[in-house]
Design a protein around this motif. Structure first.
Motif, PDB file in Angstrom:
ATOM      1  N   LEU A  37       0.781  -1.171  -0.016  1.00  0.00           N
ATOM      2  CA  LEU A  37      -0.064   0.076   0.098  1.00  0.00           C
ATOM      3  C   LEU A  37       0.975   1.228  -0.044  1.00  0.00           C
ATOM      4  N   TRP A  38       2.010   1.097   0.872  1.00  0.00           N
ATOM      5  CA  TRP A  38       2.983   2.422   0.673  1.00  0.00           C
ATOM      6  C   TRP A  38       3.565   2.548  -0.864  1.00  0.00           C
ATOM      7  N   VAL A  39       3.958   1.534  -1.509  1.00  0.00           N
ATOM      8  CA  VAL A  39       4.384   1.535  -2.554  1.00  0.00           C
ATOM      9  C   VAL A  39       3.410   2.235  -3.568  1.00  0.00           C
ATOM     10  N   LEU A  40       1.898   1.837  -3.425  1.00  0.00           N
ATOM     11  CA  LEU A  40       1.132   2.292  -4.168  1.00  0.00           C
ATOM     12  C   LEU A  40       0.919   3.837  -4.038  1.00  0.00           C
ATOM     13  N   LEU A  81      -5.502   8.700  -2.814  1.00  0.00           N
ATOM     14  CA  LEU A  81      -6.824   8.555  -2.221  1.00  0.00           C
ATOM     15  C   LEU A  81      -7.371   7.177  -1.700  1.00  0.00           C
ATOM     16  N   LEU A  82      -7.020   6.270  -2.868  1.00  0.00           N
ATOM     17  CA  LEU A  82      -7.498   5.124  -2.398  1.00  0.00           C
ATOM     18  C   LEU A  82      -6.914   4.279  -1.798  1.00  0.00           C
ATOM     19  N   ALA A  83      -5.117   4.173  -1.814  1.00  0.00           N
ATOM     20  CA  ALA A  83      -4.314   3.626  -1.081  1.00  0.00           C
ATOM     21  C   ALA A  83      -4.383   4.166   0.431  1.00  0.00           C
ATOM     22  N   THR A  88      -5.799   3.559   6.095  1.00  0.00           N
ATOM     23  CA  THR A  88      -6.861   3.962   7.257  1.00  0.00           C
ATOM     24  C   THR A  88      -7.836   2.682   7.810  1.00  0.00           C
ATOM     25  N   ILE A  89      -8.390   2.118   6.656  1.00  0.00           N
ATOM     26  CA  ILE A  89      -9.423   1.220   6.836  1.00  0.00           C
ATOM     27  C   ILE A  89      -8.718   0.014   7.813  1.00  0.00           C
TER      28      ILE A  89
END
Length: 95
Positions: A37-40, A81-83, A88-89
């Protein structure tokens, strides 16, 4: 895995924080998912930056392709925004 983690952190590509472990996932899967997710997020930042670059060097005449830089910037912002919302979720579930 620890050495690869340190090499990436030292390269300043990924923030130095450890991803929060997600309940029900094994440790390697949880870490890979968190770092993915961080790479995204970083890919989204790169896409946004490339869109700004294309806007700066694009042909400003009437027959130039003016929409392409905004496609890059919009895609990059949408990826961030998506990542960010997924991070957060997942932190809410794990915390």
């Amino acid at each position: 895995m620890y050495l690869a983690n340190e090499a990436v952190t030292l390269a300043a590509l990924i923030p130095g924080a450890e991803p929060t472990e997600i309940p029900g996932l094994s440790d390697p899967v949880s870490k890979l998912f968190g770092y993915g997710l961080w790479v995204l997020v970083l890919a989204g930042a790169g896409g946004t930056g490339f869109g700004v670059y294309k806007l700066a060097v694009s042909d400003k005449s009437r027959n130039g392709g003016g929409a392409e830089p905004f496609k890059w910037m919009g895609g990059g912002v949408a990826t961030i925004l998506l990542a960010g919302s997924l991070i957060t979720i997942l932190n809410g579930i794990a915390g």
